[in-house]
Structure formats: C-alpha cells, structure tokens
Design an enzyme around this catalytic site. Sequence first.
Site, PDB file in Angstrom:
ATOM      1  N   CYS A 298       2.102  -1.838  11.971  1.00 22.24           N
ATOM      2  CA  CYS A 298       2.689  -1.680  10.644  1.00 22.24           C
ATOM      3  C   CYS A 298       4.007  -2.469  10.588  1.00 22.24           C
ATOM      4  CB  CYS A 298       2.936  -0.197  10.401  1.00 22.24           C
ATOM      5  SG  CYS A 298       3.835   0.144   8.885  1.00 22.24           S
TER       6      CYS A 298
ATOM      7  N   CYS B 163       7.070   0.254  10.171  1.00 22.66           N
ATOM      8  CA  CYS B 163       7.517   1.192  11.206  1.00 22.66           C
ATOM      9  C   CYS B 163       7.029   0.862  12.607  1.00 22.66           C
ATOM     10  CB  CYS B 163       7.095   2.615  10.838  1.00 22.66           C
ATOM     11  SG  CYS B 163       5.330   2.904  11.047  1.00 22.66           S
TER      12      CYS B 163
ATOM     13  N   CYS C 177       4.354   6.124   8.458  1.00 23.58           N
ATOM     14  CA  CYS C 177       5.452   6.004   7.485  1.00 23.58           C
ATOM     15  C   CYS C 177       4.970   6.075   6.041  1.00 23.58           C
ATOM     16  CB  CYS C 177       6.225   4.705   7.710  1.00 23.58           C
ATOM     17  SG  CYS C 177       5.313   3.229   7.240  1.00 23.58           S
TER      18      CYS C 177
ATOM     19  N   CYS D 133      -9.422  -3.775   4.037  1.00 30.13           N
ATOM     20  CA  CYS D 133      -8.871  -4.991   3.441  1.00 30.13           C
ATOM     21  C   CYS D 133      -7.353  -4.800   3.329  1.00 30.13           C
ATOM     22  CB  CYS D 133      -9.527  -5.155   2.076  1.00 30.13           C
ATOM     23  SG  CYS D 133      -9.140  -6.676   1.248  1.00 30.13           S
TER      24      CYS D 133
END
Length: 129
Positions: free
Chosen positions: A46, A49, A98, A118
Amino acid sequence: MRKITKSDEEWKKELDPKLYHIAFEKGTEAPFSKTLTPSKDGIHRCSVCGNELFSAKAKFESGTGWPSFYEPIKPDAVEYAEDRSLGMVRTEITCGKCGAHLGHVFDDGPKPTGKRYCINCVSLGLEKK
Ligand SMILES: [Zn+2]
C-alpha cells in the site's frame, strides 16, 4: 491486524495530492498510467501505509490499462465494500490496514480464483525481493 486511523486532514498533509485523491476521495487514475514497473518478483505494498497487498506473482495482463491481480497476498490484506456509484454495483477494495481506496474487484479474472483485482498504480508500491 492493527488499523491505522487518521483524520482526512492528517492524511492530506502527509500524502502526495494525487495519492490522497485516489486513496481517500476514491478517485480513479487514467488507464495506462504505467507508473508501476513490470515485475514478476516482489511484493506490492500500500502506497499509504506499507501494508503488504499483492504478490507480483499474482499479477496478470488484463488489457484494461490498470494493474490486475487474481488474488491478494493474504485474505485480510484488503477489505471489500459494495460500491453503487456511477449507476453500477461493484465491489470496492480498500487497504485492510489504513482503509485507503485501492480499486475494484470483478468476477472475470483468470484461474485459479476467477477474480480480477483492478488496482490504481498510484496505490501500489513495489518492493523487490
Ligand atoms: Zn494501507
């Protein structure tokens, strides 16, 4: 897994404006942004985070112009929510840690799962092994 909870204002100060828009205002980047380096190795985290989201091994070429994966790295790496925007019913995916918006999941993916995750390029960082 411990959740990160910050206010929108806090995120806005910390993040790149484009990333903030996609992650917390549920934006969608233009297809074929290709900010993601193609790789068969490594882990996509991510961008907000650092939570581990997808193995590069689960990536496939969907032809949509967005990075596509057939499964998350762990079942709880992402969370799902019904999205009824734009007159469609879709399943939104957010980061399990997060809560950042990542993209959507569809049922037209390849084997073994038949799922197509996606994801916006900007939401993913790549960590090479
Ligand atoms: Zn996250």
